[in-house]
Motif scaffolding. Structure first.
Motif, PDB file in Angstrom:
ATOM      1  N   GLN A 154     -57.735  22.009  -9.653  1.00  0.00           N
ATOM      2  CA  GLN A 154     -57.788  20.397  -9.257  1.00  0.00           C
ATOM      3  C   GLN A 154     -58.785  20.805  -7.524  1.00  0.00           C
ATOM      4  O   GLN A 154     -60.067  19.970  -7.315  1.00  0.00           O
ATOM      5  CB  GLN A 154     -56.814  19.655  -9.214  1.00  0.00           C
ATOM      6  CG  GLN A 154     -56.993  18.535  -8.899  1.00  0.00           C
ATOM      7  CD  GLN A 154     -58.003  17.065  -9.481  1.00  0.00           C
ATOM      8  OE1 GLN A 154     -56.864  17.526 -10.827  1.00  0.00           O
ATOM      9  NE2 GLN A 154     -58.813  16.980  -9.101  1.00  0.00           N
ATOM     10  N   PRO A 199     -46.913  16.734 -18.780  1.00  0.00           N
ATOM     11  CA  PRO A 199     -47.700  16.008 -19.136  1.00  0.00           C
ATOM     12  C   PRO A 199     -49.487  16.148 -18.684  1.00  0.00           C
ATOM     13  O   PRO A 199     -49.558  16.591 -17.252  1.00  0.00           O
ATOM     14  CB  PRO A 199     -47.637  14.575 -18.529  1.00  0.00           C
ATOM     15  CG  PRO A 199     -45.613  14.662 -18.697  1.00  0.00           C
ATOM     16  CD  PRO A 199     -45.896  16.154 -18.187  1.00  0.00           C
ATOM     17  N   SER A 200     -50.433  15.724 -19.526  1.00  0.00           N
ATOM     18  CA  SER A 200     -51.823  15.701 -18.197  1.00  0.00           C
ATOM     19  C   SER A 200     -52.898  14.764 -19.582  1.00  0.00           C
ATOM     20  O   SER A 200     -52.419  14.879 -20.201  1.00  0.00           O
ATOM     21  CB  SER A 200     -52.026  17.242 -18.419  1.00  0.00           C
ATOM     22  OG  SER A 200     -53.671  17.640 -18.064  1.00  0.00           O
ATOM     23  N   THR A 201     -53.723  14.992 -18.458  1.00  0.00           N
ATOM     24  CA  THR A 201     -55.021  14.683 -19.276  1.00  0.00           C
ATOM     25  C   THR A 201     -55.985  14.272 -19.103  1.00  0.00           C
ATOM     26  O   THR A 201     -56.882  15.196 -19.588  1.00  0.00           O
ATOM     27  CB  THR A 201     -54.789  12.593 -18.868  1.00  0.00           C
ATOM     28  OG1 THR A 201     -54.112  11.761 -19.407  1.00  0.00           O
ATOM     29  CG2 THR A 201     -55.883  11.852 -19.899  1.00  0.00           C
ATOM     30  N   ARG A 202     -56.366  14.740 -17.505  1.00  0.00           N
ATOM     31  CA  ARG A 202     -57.361  15.141 -17.084  1.00  0.00           C
ATOM     32  C   ARG A 202     -57.814  16.446 -16.643  1.00  0.00           C
ATOM     33  O   ARG A 202     -59.091  17.294 -17.512  1.00  0.00           O
ATOM     34  CB  ARG A 202     -57.876  14.813 -15.386  1.00  0.00           C
ATOM     35  CG  ARG A 202     -57.567  14.866 -14.330  1.00  0.00           C
ATOM     36  CD  ARG A 202     -57.437  13.374 -13.605  1.00  0.00           C
ATOM     37  NE  ARG A 202     -55.929  12.573 -13.762  1.00  0.00           N
ATOM     38  CZ  ARG A 202     -56.094  11.002 -14.211  1.00  0.00           C
ATOM     39  NH1 ARG A 202     -57.185  11.005 -13.512  1.00  0.00           N
ATOM     40  NH2 ARG A 202     -55.261  11.002 -14.813  1.00  0.00           N
ATOM     41  N   THR A 203     -56.281  17.313 -16.484  1.00  0.00           N
ATOM     42  CA  THR A 203     -56.588  18.859 -16.844  1.00  0.00           C
ATOM     43  C   THR A 203     -56.766  19.273 -17.952  1.00  0.00           C
ATOM     44  O   THR A 203     -57.920  20.121 -18.225  1.00  0.00           O
ATOM     45  CB  THR A 203     -55.675  19.730 -15.823  1.00  0.00           C
ATOM     46  OG1 THR A 203     -55.216  18.902 -14.775  1.00  0.00           O
ATOM     47  CG2 THR A 203     -55.772  21.105 -15.783  1.00  0.00           C
ATOM     48  N   ARG A 240     -49.725  24.876 -17.519  1.00  0.00           N
ATOM     49  CA  ARG A 240     -49.434  24.067 -16.198  1.00  0.00           C
ATOM     50  C   ARG A 240     -47.375  24.281 -17.065  1.00  0.00           C
ATOM     51  O   ARG A 240     -47.174  24.426 -17.788  1.00  0.00           O
ATOM     52  CB  ARG A 240     -49.672  22.509 -16.660  1.00  0.00           C
ATOM     53  CG  ARG A 240     -49.164  21.652 -16.165  1.00  0.00           C
ATOM     54  CD  ARG A 240     -49.224  20.205 -16.161  1.00  0.00           C
ATOM     55  NE  ARG A 240     -50.680  20.041 -15.049  1.00  0.00           N
ATOM     56  CZ  ARG A 240     -50.957  19.061 -15.044  1.00  0.00           C
ATOM     57  NH1 ARG A 240     -50.427  18.324 -15.821  1.00  0.00           N
ATOM     58  NH2 ARG A 240     -52.396  18.753 -14.129  1.00  0.00           N
ATOM     59  N   HIS A 277     -52.325  23.255  -7.742  1.00  0.00           N
ATOM     60  CA  HIS A 277     -52.858  23.094  -8.535  1.00  0.00           C
ATOM     61  C   HIS A 277     -54.500  23.137  -7.968  1.00  0.00           C
ATOM     62  O   HIS A 277     -55.588  22.728  -7.578  1.00  0.00           O
ATOM     63  CB  HIS A 277     -53.037  21.973  -8.338  1.00  0.00           C
ATOM     64  CG  HIS A 277     -53.643  21.081  -9.989  1.00  0.00           C
ATOM     65  ND1 HIS A 277     -54.658  21.717 -10.639  1.00  0.00           N
ATOM     66  CD2 HIS A 277     -53.602  19.875 -10.490  1.00  0.00           C
ATOM     67  CE1 HIS A 277     -54.910  21.068 -11.841  1.00  0.00           C
ATOM     68  NE2 HIS A 277     -54.113  20.111 -11.360  1.00  0.00           N
ATOM     69  N   PRO A 332     -56.438  12.410  -6.702  1.00  0.00           N
ATOM     70  CA  PRO A 332     -56.182  13.819  -7.670  1.00  0.00           C
ATOM     71  C   PRO A 332     -56.569  12.960  -9.102  1.00  0.00           C
ATOM     72  O   PRO A 332     -56.376  13.467 -10.099  1.00  0.00           O
ATOM     73  CB  PRO A 332     -56.101  14.924  -7.385  1.00  0.00           C
ATOM     74  CG  PRO A 332     -54.443  13.739  -6.705  1.00  0.00           C
ATOM     75  CD  PRO A 332     -55.579  12.541  -6.042  1.00  0.00           C
ATOM     76  N   GLY A 333     -55.584  12.011  -8.886  1.00  0.00           N
ATOM     77  CA  GLY A 333     -55.253  11.070 -10.270  1.00  0.00           C
ATOM     78  C   GLY A 333     -54.140  11.650 -10.909  1.00  0.00           C
ATOM     79  O   GLY A 333     -53.577  13.624 -10.097  1.00  0.00           O
ATOM     80  N   PRO A 334     -52.960  11.267 -11.366  1.00  0.00           N
ATOM     81  CA  PRO A 334     -53.375  10.175 -11.868  1.00  0.00           C
ATOM     82  C   PRO A 334     -52.515   8.757 -10.817  1.00  0.00           C
ATOM     83  O   PRO A 334     -52.150   9.267  -9.553  1.00  0.00           O
ATOM     84  CB  PRO A 334     -52.046  10.227 -12.897  1.00  0.00           C
ATOM     85  CG  PRO A 334     -51.203  11.082 -13.106  1.00  0.00           C
ATOM     86  CD  PRO A 334     -52.036  11.789 -12.347  1.00  0.00           C
TER      87      PRO A 334
HETATM   88  N1   CP Z   1     -54.936  15.613 -11.490  1.00  0.00           N
HETATM   89  C1   CP Z   1     -53.893  16.422 -12.923  1.00  0.00           C
HETATM   90  O1   CP Z   1     -53.885  16.575 -12.764  1.00  0.00           O
HETATM   91  O2   CP Z   1     -54.133  15.048 -13.144  1.00  0.00           O
HETATM   92  P1   CP Z   1     -53.745  15.296 -14.855  1.00  0.00           P
HETATM   93  O3   CP Z   1     -52.519  15.531 -14.400  1.00  0.00           O
HETATM   94  O4   CP Z   1     -54.165  14.590 -15.746  1.00  0.00           O
HETATM   95  O5   CP Z   1     -54.386  16.105 -15.163  1.00  0.00           O
END
Ligand code: CP
Length: 292
Positions: free
Chosen positions: A125, A41-45, A93, A122, A244-246
Protein backbone atom coordinates in the motif's frame (compact mmCIF):
# COMPACT_ATOMS: atom_id res chain seq x y z
CA UNK A 1 8.52 -8.18 0.37
CA UNK A 2 8.09 -7.92 4.11
CA UNK A 3 9.05 -4.37 5.12
CA UNK A 4 9.73 -1.09 3.35
CA UNK A 5 12.74 -0.65 5.66
CA UNK A 6 14.44 -3.47 3.68
CA UNK A 7 13.99 -1.71 0.33
CA UNK A 8 16.72 0.45 -1.11
CA UNK A 9 16.48 3.37 -3.55
CA UNK A 10 17.27 1.36 -6.69
CA UNK A 11 14.82 -1.42 -5.81
CA UNK A 12 11.98 1.10 -5.44
CA UNK A 13 12.94 2.96 -8.61
CA UNK A 14 12.88 -0.33 -10.53
CA UNK A 15 9.34 -1.07 -9.30
CA UNK A 16 8.20 2.44 -10.23
CA UNK A 17 9.80 2.19 -13.67
CA UNK A 18 8.05 -1.14 -14.28
CA UNK A 19 4.74 0.33 -13.10
CA UNK A 20 5.23 3.43 -15.24
CA UNK A 21 6.02 1.65 -18.49
CA UNK A 22 3.63 -1.26 -18.06
CA UNK A 23 0.24 0.13 -18.94
CA UNK A 24 -1.18 -2.80 -20.82
CA UNK A 25 -2.10 -6.33 -19.87
CA UNK A 26 0.70 -8.74 -20.73
CA UNK A 27 0.81 -12.42 -20.01
CA UNK A 28 4.29 -12.91 -18.60
CA UNK A 29 3.81 -15.66 -16.09
CA UNK A 30 1.33 -18.30 -17.18
CA UNK A 31 2.78 -20.84 -14.75
CA UNK A 32 2.97 -18.50 -11.74
CA UNK A 33 0.92 -19.79 -8.81
CA UNK A 34 0.03 -17.33 -6.07
CA UNK A 35 -1.84 -18.10 -2.85
CA UNK A 36 -3.76 -15.27 -1.14
CA UNK A 37 -4.09 -15.84 2.61
CA UNK A 38 -6.08 -12.99 4.17
CA UNK A 39 -6.69 -13.52 7.87
CA UNK A 40 -8.26 -10.06 8.23
CA UNK A 41 -10.91 -8.30 6.15
CA UNK A 42 -9.81 -6.66 2.91
CA UNK A 43 -11.37 -5.20 -0.20
CA UNK A 44 -8.74 -3.31 -2.19
CA UNK A 45 -5.59 -5.23 -1.23
CA UNK A 46 -7.03 -8.68 -1.90
CA UNK A 47 -8.89 -7.68 -5.07
CA UNK A 48 -5.96 -5.68 -6.45
CA UNK A 49 -3.62 -8.63 -5.94
CA UNK A 50 -6.18 -10.85 -7.66
CA UNK A 51 -6.38 -8.40 -10.59
CA UNK A 52 -2.60 -7.92 -10.78
CA UNK A 53 -1.80 -11.65 -10.72
CA UNK A 54 -4.35 -12.39 -13.45
CA UNK A 55 -3.18 -9.40 -15.51
CA UNK A 56 0.34 -10.84 -15.68
CA UNK A 57 -1.01 -14.27 -16.55
CA UNK A 58 -0.68 -15.97 -13.17
CA UNK A 59 -3.04 -18.22 -11.27
CA UNK A 60 -4.72 -17.19 -8.02
CA UNK A 61 -5.79 -19.50 -5.21
CA UNK A 62 -7.50 -18.14 -2.11
CA UNK A 63 -6.49 -19.92 1.10
CA UNK A 64 -9.47 -21.92 2.42
CA UNK A 65 -11.67 -20.36 5.11
CA UNK A 66 -11.72 -23.72 6.89
CA UNK A 67 -8.17 -25.02 6.66
CA UNK A 68 -6.48 -27.95 8.39
CA UNK A 69 -5.33 -25.48 11.05
CA UNK A 70 -8.87 -26.01 12.46
CA UNK A 71 -7.71 -29.61 13.08
CA UNK A 72 -4.58 -28.52 14.92
CA UNK A 73 -2.06 -28.15 12.10
CA UNK A 74 0.68 -25.68 13.01
CA UNK A 75 1.51 -22.45 11.15
CA UNK A 76 4.92 -23.91 10.22
CA UNK A 77 3.40 -27.06 8.72
CA UNK A 78 0.81 -24.97 6.92
CA UNK A 79 3.51 -22.84 5.29
CA UNK A 80 5.49 -25.97 4.33
CA UNK A 81 2.32 -27.46 2.85
CA UNK A 82 1.54 -24.36 0.78
CA UNK A 83 5.12 -24.43 -0.54
CA UNK A 84 5.00 -28.17 -1.27
CA UNK A 85 1.79 -27.65 -3.25
CA UNK A 86 3.83 -25.59 -5.71
CA UNK A 87 2.90 -22.02 -4.88
CA UNK A 88 5.62 -19.58 -5.90
CA UNK A 89 4.30 -16.64 -3.89
CA UNK A 90 2.23 -16.37 -0.72
CA UNK A 91 0.51 -13.04 -0.11
CA UNK A 92 -0.38 -12.90 3.56
CA UNK A 93 -2.37 -10.48 5.72
CA UNK A 94 -2.49 -11.13 9.45
CA UNK A 95 -3.75 -9.65 12.68
CA UNK A 96 -0.46 -10.73 14.25
CA UNK A 97 2.62 -8.54 13.77
CA UNK A 98 5.57 -10.20 12.02
CA UNK A 99 3.63 -13.26 10.81
CA UNK A 100 4.89 -12.63 7.22
CA UNK A 101 8.45 -12.55 8.64
CA UNK A 102 7.78 -15.94 10.30
CA UNK A 103 6.36 -17.29 7.04
CA UNK A 104 9.47 -16.18 5.14
CA UNK A 105 11.69 -17.97 7.68
CA UNK A 106 9.69 -21.21 7.24
CA UNK A 107 9.69 -21.27 3.44
CA UNK A 108 12.69 -22.29 1.33
CA UNK A 109 11.67 -21.19 -2.18
CA UNK A 110 8.27 -19.59 -1.88
CA UNK A 111 8.35 -15.78 -1.80
CA UNK A 112 6.30 -13.98 0.84
CA UNK A 113 4.54 -10.66 0.29
CA UNK A 114 3.28 -8.82 3.34
CA UNK A 115 -0.26 -7.54 2.73
CA UNK A 116 -0.45 -5.99 6.21
CA UNK A 117 0.61 -7.45 9.58
CA UNK A 118 -1.21 -6.05 12.59
CA UNK A 119 -0.10 -2.51 13.36
CA UNK A 120 3.36 -3.21 11.96
CA UNK A 121 3.56 -2.63 8.18
CA UNK A 122 1.69 -2.59 4.87
CA UNK A 123 4.50 -2.18 2.30
CA UNK A 124 2.55 -2.68 -0.94
CA UNK A 125 0.00 0.00 0.00
CA UNK A 126 2.82 2.40 0.93
CA UNK A 127 4.60 1.79 -2.39
CA UNK A 128 1.39 2.46 -4.33
CA UNK A 129 0.87 5.67 -2.36
CA UNK A 130 4.42 6.90 -2.88
CA UNK A 131 4.05 6.10 -6.58
CA UNK A 132 0.80 8.09 -6.63
CA UNK A 133 2.63 11.11 -5.17
CA UNK A 134 5.52 10.74 -7.61
CA UNK A 135 3.16 10.51 -10.55
CA UNK A 136 0.99 13.41 -9.40
CA UNK A 137 3.98 15.70 -8.87
CA UNK A 138 6.03 14.28 -11.76
CA UNK A 139 6.65 17.67 -13.35
CA UNK A 140 8.32 19.07 -10.27
CA UNK A 141 9.94 15.98 -8.82
CA UNK A 142 11.51 13.97 -11.60
CA UNK A 143 10.75 15.22 -15.06
CA UNK A 144 11.08 12.08 -17.14
CA UNK A 145 14.05 10.52 -15.39
CA UNK A 146 13.14 7.96 -12.76
CA UNK A 147 16.80 7.27 -12.08
CA UNK A 148 17.17 10.74 -10.56
CA UNK A 149 13.97 10.72 -8.56
CA UNK A 150 14.05 13.07 -5.62
CA UNK A 151 11.15 14.41 -3.64
CA UNK A 152 12.93 16.83 -1.35
CA UNK A 153 10.65 19.74 -2.28
CA UNK A 154 7.50 17.81 -1.37
CA UNK A 155 5.55 18.59 1.83
CA UNK A 156 3.39 15.76 3.19
CA UNK A 157 1.20 16.02 6.30
CA UNK A 158 0.03 12.69 7.77
CA UNK A 159 -3.00 12.94 10.03
CA UNK A 160 -4.79 10.58 12.43
CA UNK A 161 -4.20 7.32 14.23
CA UNK A 162 -0.55 7.11 13.18
CA UNK A 163 0.54 5.04 16.16
CA UNK A 164 -1.66 2.11 15.01
CA UNK A 165 -1.43 2.64 11.26
CA UNK A 166 0.56 -0.06 9.46
CA UNK A 167 0.33 2.00 6.28
CA UNK A 168 1.97 4.99 8.00
CA UNK A 169 4.66 2.72 9.44
CA UNK A 170 5.56 1.59 5.90
CA UNK A 171 5.04 4.97 4.21
CA UNK A 172 7.11 7.16 6.55
CA UNK A 173 10.43 5.30 5.93
CA UNK A 174 9.78 5.42 2.17
CA UNK A 175 9.12 9.18 2.25
CA UNK A 176 12.24 9.64 4.40
CA UNK A 177 14.29 7.70 1.84
CA UNK A 178 13.26 10.25 -0.80
CA UNK A 179 13.83 13.25 1.52
CA UNK A 180 10.19 14.30 1.67
CA UNK A 181 9.34 16.93 4.31
CA UNK A 182 7.00 14.89 6.55
CA UNK A 183 5.00 16.41 9.39
CA UNK A 184 2.44 14.68 11.57
CA UNK A 185 -0.83 15.46 13.33
CA UNK A 186 -1.21 12.51 15.68
CA UNK A 187 -4.24 11.39 17.68
CA UNK A 188 -1.95 9.95 20.32
CA UNK A 189 1.71 10.88 20.77
CA UNK A 190 4.27 8.48 19.34
CA UNK A 191 8.06 8.34 19.55
CA UNK A 192 8.31 9.35 15.90
CA UNK A 193 10.82 12.20 15.59
CA UNK A 194 9.14 14.15 12.75
CA UNK A 195 7.67 17.59 13.43
CA UNK A 196 4.26 17.37 15.13
CA UNK A 197 1.37 19.77 14.49
CA UNK A 198 -1.16 20.69 17.16
CA UNK A 199 -4.18 21.24 14.90
CA UNK A 200 -5.56 20.83 11.41
CA UNK A 201 -5.47 24.62 11.05
CA UNK A 202 -1.69 24.51 11.62
CA UNK A 203 -1.46 21.85 8.91
CA UNK A 204 -3.37 24.05 6.45
CA UNK A 205 -1.23 27.11 7.32
CA UNK A 206 1.89 25.07 6.42
CA UNK A 207 0.50 24.75 2.84
CA UNK A 208 1.32 21.05 2.35
CA UNK A 209 1.36 19.47 -1.10
CA UNK A 210 -0.37 16.37 0.28
CA UNK A 211 -2.69 15.80 3.22
CA UNK A 212 -2.66 12.07 3.94
CA UNK A 213 -5.61 11.07 6.16
CA UNK A 214 -5.78 7.88 8.23
CA UNK A 215 -8.70 5.86 9.58
CA UNK A 216 -9.07 5.23 13.31
CA UNK A 217 -7.95 1.63 13.81
CA UNK A 218 -11.01 0.79 15.92
CA UNK A 219 -10.32 -2.94 15.61
CA UNK A 220 -6.96 -2.30 17.33
CA UNK A 221 -8.22 -0.26 20.28
CA UNK A 222 -8.23 3.25 18.82
CA UNK A 223 -9.82 5.86 21.11
CA UNK A 224 -13.18 7.32 20.19
CA UNK A 225 -13.16 9.79 17.32
CA UNK A 226 -12.47 13.50 17.92
CA UNK A 227 -13.85 16.12 15.51
CA UNK A 228 -10.56 18.05 15.48
CA UNK A 229 -9.15 15.25 13.27
CA UNK A 230 -11.94 15.49 10.67
CA UNK A 231 -11.08 16.90 7.24
CA UNK A 232 -13.87 19.20 6.03
CA UNK A 233 -14.56 21.18 2.86
CA UNK A 234 -12.96 24.26 4.49
CA UNK A 235 -9.63 22.42 4.67
CA UNK A 236 -9.49 21.96 0.88
CA UNK A 237 -7.13 24.79 -0.02
CA UNK A 238 -5.06 23.28 -2.82
CA UNK A 239 -3.36 20.32 -1.13
CA UNK A 240 -3.91 16.91 -2.70
CA UNK A 241 -5.94 14.63 -0.44
CA UNK A 242 -4.90 11.02 0.05
CA UNK A 243 -6.23 8.13 2.15
CA UNK A 244 -5.24 4.46 1.94
CA UNK A 245 -8.83 3.33 2.61
CA UNK A 246 -11.13 2.08 3.84
CA UNK A 247 -12.61 5.49 4.73
CA UNK A 248 -15.04 6.07 7.59
CA UNK A 249 -17.10 8.94 6.15
CA UNK A 250 -18.11 11.39 8.88
CA UNK A 251 -15.00 10.58 10.90
CA UNK A 252 -11.60 11.33 9.33
CA UNK A 253 -13.26 12.71 6.17
CA UNK A 254 -16.55 14.53 6.68
CA UNK A 255 -18.40 13.97 3.39
CA UNK A 256 -18.24 11.81 0.22
CA UNK A 257 -17.86 15.03 -1.80
CA UNK A 258 -14.34 15.41 -0.38
CA UNK A 259 -13.43 11.93 -1.64
CA UNK A 260 -14.67 12.90 -5.12
CA UNK A 261 -13.13 16.41 -5.04
CA UNK A 262 -10.79 17.37 -7.90
CA UNK A 263 -7.88 17.52 -5.43
CA UNK A 264 -8.54 14.01 -4.11
CA UNK A 265 -6.12 11.29 -5.24
CA UNK A 266 -7.98 8.56 -3.34
CA UNK A 267 -9.43 6.81 -6.40
CA UNK A 268 -6.04 7.10 -8.15
CA UNK A 269 -4.38 5.38 -5.16
CA UNK A 270 -6.68 2.39 -5.71
CA UNK A 271 -5.96 2.31 -9.46
CA UNK A 272 -2.23 2.56 -8.84
CA UNK A 273 -2.57 -0.33 -6.36
CA UNK A 274 -3.04 -2.76 -9.25
CA UNK A 275 -0.23 -1.25 -11.33
CA UNK A 276 2.26 -1.33 -8.46
CA UNK A 277 1.32 -4.87 -7.47
CA UNK A 278 1.95 -6.08 -11.02
CA UNK A 279 5.40 -4.44 -10.84
CA UNK A 280 6.09 -5.90 -7.38
CA UNK A 281 5.08 -9.40 -8.52
CA UNK A 282 7.39 -9.17 -11.55
CA UNK A 283 10.22 -7.86 -9.40
CA UNK A 284 9.73 -10.58 -6.80
CA UNK A 285 9.55 -13.35 -9.41
CA UNK A 286 12.32 -12.15 -11.70
CA UNK A 287 15.08 -10.88 -9.52
CA UNK A 288 14.39 -10.97 -5.82
CA UNK A 289 17.34 -12.59 -4.13
CA UNK A 290 15.56 -13.15 -0.84
CA UNK A 291 12.26 -12.88 0.97
CA UNK A 292 12.60 -9.16 1.52
N1 CP B 1 -5.72 -0.11 2.33
C1 CP B 1 -6.13 -1.35 2.58
O1 CP B 1 -5.37 -2.21 3.02
O2 CP B 1 -7.44 -1.61 2.26
P1 CP B 1 -8.19 -3.03 2.42
O3 CP B 1 -8.27 -3.32 3.91
O4 CP B 1 -9.53 -2.81 1.77
O5 CP B 1 -7.37 -4.07 1.73
Amino acid sequence: MISTKDLDYNYIIDIFSKAHTDRKIEKYFDSLNVCLWFQEPSTRTQLSFDRAIKDIGGNVTVFPEFSAMEKGESFTDTIKTIEALGFHILVIRSKKRFLPHEASQKSKYMKIINAGDGINEHPTQALADLYTMVYEFRDIVFGYEFQKLKLDGLKVAIIGDIIRSRVAHSLIPLLDLFDVDIRLLEKEPSLDSHYKFDSLQEVINWKPDVIYMLRDQIERGSYSHQKVFTLTQEHLQGAKIMHPGPINIGKEILTPEIVDHKDSLICQQVKNGVRIKKAILKKVVLDDKSNT
